[in-house]
Design an enzyme around this catalytic site. Structure first.
Site, PDB file in Angstrom:
ATOM      1  CB  SER A 240      25.269 -19.064 -15.966  1.00  0.00           C
ATOM      2  OG  SER A 240      23.913 -19.370 -15.935  1.00  0.00           O
TER       3      SER A 240
ATOM      4  CD  GLU B 203      16.480 -15.271  -9.350  1.00  0.00           C
ATOM      5  OE1 GLU B 203      16.650 -14.113  -8.966  1.00  0.00           O
ATOM      6  OE2 GLU B 203      17.289 -15.868 -10.074  1.00  0.00           O
TER       7      GLU B 203
ATOM      8  N   PRO C  40      18.496  -1.477 -10.885  1.00  0.00           N
ATOM      9  CG  PRO C  40      20.186  -0.864  -9.375  1.00  0.00           C
ATOM     10  CD  PRO C  40      18.696  -0.951  -9.512  1.00  0.00           C
TER      11      PRO C  40
ATOM     12  CG  ASP D 108      22.173 -22.444 -12.351  1.00  0.00           C
ATOM     13  OD1 ASP D 108      21.811 -22.110 -13.498  1.00  0.00           O
ATOM     14  OD2 ASP D 108      22.893 -21.718 -11.624  1.00  0.00           O
TER      15      ASP D 108
HETATM   16  C1  LIG Z   1      15.479 -10.292 -14.314  1.00  0.00           C
HETATM   17  C2  LIG Z   1      16.410 -11.438 -14.153  1.00  0.00           C
HETATM   18  O1  LIG Z   1      16.129 -12.527 -14.645  1.00  0.00           O
HETATM   19  N1  LIG Z   1      17.537 -11.207 -13.457  1.00  0.00           N
HETATM   20  C3  LIG Z   1      18.546 -12.237 -13.270  1.00  0.00           C
HETATM   21  C4  LIG Z   1      19.927 -11.653 -13.446  1.00  0.00           C
HETATM   22  O2  LIG Z   1      20.123 -10.679 -12.458  1.00  0.00           O
HETATM   23  P1  LIG Z   1      20.161  -9.096 -12.735  1.00  0.00           P
HETATM   24  O3  LIG Z   1      20.608  -8.534 -11.403  1.00  0.00           O
HETATM   25  O4  LIG Z   1      18.784  -8.723 -13.120  1.00  0.00           O
HETATM   26  O5  LIG Z   1      21.126  -8.873 -13.870  1.00  0.00           O
HETATM   27  O6  LIG Z   1      20.908 -12.671 -13.258  1.00  0.00           O
HETATM   28  C5  LIG Z   1      20.899 -13.226 -11.941  1.00  0.00           C
HETATM   29  C6  LIG Z   1      22.006 -14.241 -11.863  1.00  0.00           C
HETATM   30  O7  LIG Z   1      21.852 -15.268 -12.767  1.00  0.00           O
HETATM   31  C7  LIG Z   1      19.530 -13.847 -11.632  1.00  0.00           C
HETATM   32  O8  LIG Z   1      19.540 -14.290 -10.301  1.00  0.00           O
HETATM   33  C8  LIG Z   1      18.420 -12.808 -11.874  1.00  0.00           C
HETATM   34  O9  LIG Z   1      17.170 -13.397 -11.729  1.00  0.00           O
HETATM   35 MG   LIG Z   2      22.864 -20.727 -14.627  1.00  0.00          MG
END
Ligand SMILES: CC(=O)N[C@H]1[C@@H](OP(=O)(O)O)O[C@H](CO)[C@@H](O)[C@@H]1O
Ligand SMILES: [Mg+2]
Length: 580
Positions: free
Chosen positions: A70, A410, A538, A304
């Site tokens: 990604s 999101e 986390p 995506d």
């Molecule tokens: C604050 C943020 O943007 N977090 C992202 C990021 O996750 P974290 O668990 O925060 O590392 O990557 C994920 C996968 O792509 C997405 O679903 C999510 O929204």
């Molecule tokens: Mg992506």
């Protein structure tokens, strides 16, 4: 069980080709597994074995495996597994994926596979069907070979779609498993389904015939401030490659000027451009000239996610992220349902990262009208419900299923719209019998929106078509869209701590339960700031704790974020420099 053991020698020799060097412990997290591509060969091979077994378990349903990291840097790679309706892998199998990726030796892998077969009562007679896609990364081809080796251990039927976007693969998987009802598993079917409905809606939206005079002038008298010109930031990845194909299908309906489309130079992938860069740094993408009030669209490395942005005459930057897209789409769909006369429960799903003012806008401004016929017509006002769930698309997608029409995004720009089967049928049926012109038009527009939506997962191309449809119909420029509400200033920070696994959160990640005492500290800090809100959690994808803060001014949001980050650092054994 015995039937599985028969072929154990064959299986073991297959597994021997990709031993685990034991460099890293992997976890199948919110977005599959990602890491530096150099260390992923055995993981991808084992995911090939697992995906084949999943398909056997699901009686030969097609199951997808996407090789992508990604928005991560170009040297990373990874996988995402896709279940039969195009949804994310079932969480019970995520546990298997983690265990398999970390198994020390070949015998362990073999034993685990047999155990999975045994635990799930898997009947070996089914021939697996596996759909594979990959993004533009250099390591993709090598890792594909590892996947194919694993997949072939179970004599699978394999369809390798080559370089495609993640949402395309989700779409193809669903198409195959629904016998073509959703479309055909091909790029051509994907483009025509989404794009034709976009073109149909565009014709309906404007009573006047719209046409292009030349590349940048769109002659149409009733589109008010709307401009069909898009400056497209493809993150130098697969999103750019596929947009070039899409342009052919779009014909003259949108004018797409391509930027950051150098996919041959993989050094540039996601580098200072793309949706994640723009959202995280709150600045325009590099690699292109930024002109005031032009409409910039950025996608991420597997297309995506999508965000919009622009700058004003003073070069001040404005971001229209997932929250904005969600509110725009929710307002439009709500209006169409009102016009159609159908009583439908439209709901929005967000995460704690959604801007407080976007939630306020939805709850205060977007109101669904339910018409109740008593003796006279009475209108009862009901707000569009907003749910908050933990970070991770699978949680949003799951919750969105609770509504007749569930819209989820999101803040980072990943999202889609889900229509319940019964609602889909109701709309089509009502459209076939409706005699009132205004209602019939609203129903036809709803059908177009349903058909241009890739419901399986967030899809930058599909989301862009939907946003452009709404902006066109509203007659809005990108700055008109921005004016619907103003975001609360906010700041995202991260802190590295000794062990982020010691963190526990509650209430959709809005409260920190562990380490003890941290939430009380956050509460006392937040109290000092007008309109302050902050939470910590986390990360599921990186070895950090994330801090989110919003307040009445940017200075206050920044200060709040630093204060909370410092509290995290002090209470949870921060590593490296203390935040400042
Ligand atoms: C604050 C943020 O943007 N977090 C992202 C990021 O996750 P974290 O668990 O925060 O590392 O990557 C994920 C996968 O792509 C997405 O679903 C999510 O929204
Ligand atoms: Mg992506």
């Amino acid at each position: 069980m015995d039937e599985w053991i028969e072929n154990i020698v064959e299986l073991e020799s297959n597994i021997e080709s990709y031993p685990n060097p034991g460099i890293k412990v992997f976890q199948y997290g919110t977005s599959g597994i990602r890491y530096n591509s150099e260390h992923l060969d055995h993981v991808l091979h084992r995911m090939g074995l697992l995906v084949a077994l999943r398909s056997i378990h699901l009686k030969s349903a097609a199951v997808g495996l996407m090789i992508t990291a990604s928005h991560n840097p170009r040297d990373d790679n990874g996988i995402k597994l896709i279940d039969p309706l195009g949804e994310m892998l079932d969480s019970s199998w995520e546990v298997y994926a983690t265990k398999l990726a970390n198994a020390h030796n070949n015998q362990d892998v073999c034993a685990m596979l047999i155990n999975i077969a045994y635990e799930n009562n898997i009947d070996k007679k089914y021939i697996p069907r596996v759909y594979i896609g990959r993004d533009t990364r250099n390591s993709g081809k090598r890792l594909l070979d590892a996947v194919l080796c694993g997949v072939k251990a179970f004599n699978s039927n394999v369809e390798d779609f080559g370089i495609i976007t993640t949402p395309m693969l989700h779409f193809f998987v669903r198409c195959y498993n629904t016998n073509g009802l959703y479309g055909q598993p091909s790029e051509h079917s994907y483009y025509t389904k989404l794009t034709n409905s976009f073109k149909t809606l565009r014709k309906m939206a404007s009573k006047l015939h719209t046409y292009l005079i030349d590349k940048n002038i769109f002659a149409c008298l009733d589109l008010k401030n709307y401009s069909p010109v898009i400056e497209f930031d493809g993150a130098n990845g697969v999103g750019a490659l596929k947009m070039k194909d899409a342009i052919i299908h779009l014909e003259e309906t949108l004018v797409i000027n391509m930027h950051n489309d150098d996919i041959m130079n993989t050094e540039k992938l996601n580098y200072k451009c793309g949706a994640d860069f723009v959202k995280s740094n709150q600045c325009p993408p590099t690699g292109m000239t930024i002109k005031p009030y032009s409409k910039y669209v950025s996608v991420d490395g597997d297309a995506d996610r999508i965000v919009y942005s622009f700058v004003d005459e003073n070069n001040k930057f404005y971001l229209l992220d997932g929250d904005r897209i969600a509110t725009l789409v929710a307002g439009y769909i709500k209006d169409l349902f009102i016009a159609s006369g159908l009583d439908v429960n439209v709901g929005l799903v967000q995460t704690a990262y959604s801007n407080g003012n976007s939630t306020k806008y939805v709850t205060d401004k977007l109101i669904t009208y339910y018409k109740i016929l008593l003796l006279a017509i009475v209108y009862v006002l009901q707000k569009v419900p907003v749910a908050c769930v933990p970070t991770g698309v699978k949680y949003l997608h799951h919750k969105a299923n609770d509504y007749d029409v569930g819209i989820y995004f999101e803040a980072n720009g990943h999202g889609t719209i889900l229509f319940k089967d019964a609602i889909r049928e109701l709309i089509r049926y009502q459209c076939s019998i409706e005699v009132e012109e205004a209602k019939s038009l609203a129903l036809k527009k709803l059908i177009c929106i349903m058909d241009m939506t890739n419901e399986t997962v967030g899809d930058a191309y599909s989301d862009m078509l939907i946003v452009e449809s709404v902006l066109c119909e509203r007659g809005w420029s990108i700055s008109d869209w921005y004016k619907t509400y103003s975001d609360l200033p906010n700041r995202l920070k991260q802190v590295t701590v000794k062990d982020r696994n010691t963190f526990e959160t509650g209430d959709a990640e809005r409260i920190c339960l562990k380490p003890l005492g941290l939430q009380e500290k956050i509460n006392s800090i937040v109290l000092k700031y007008s309109m302050g809100r902050s939470f910590v959690r986390p990360s599921g994808t990186e070895d950090v704790v994330r801090i989110y803060a919003e307040a009445d001014t940017q200075t206050n949001a920044d200060k709040l974020a630093v204060e909370v980050a410092t509290a995290v650092y002090d209470i949870a054994d921060g590593v490296g420099k203390r935040p400042e």
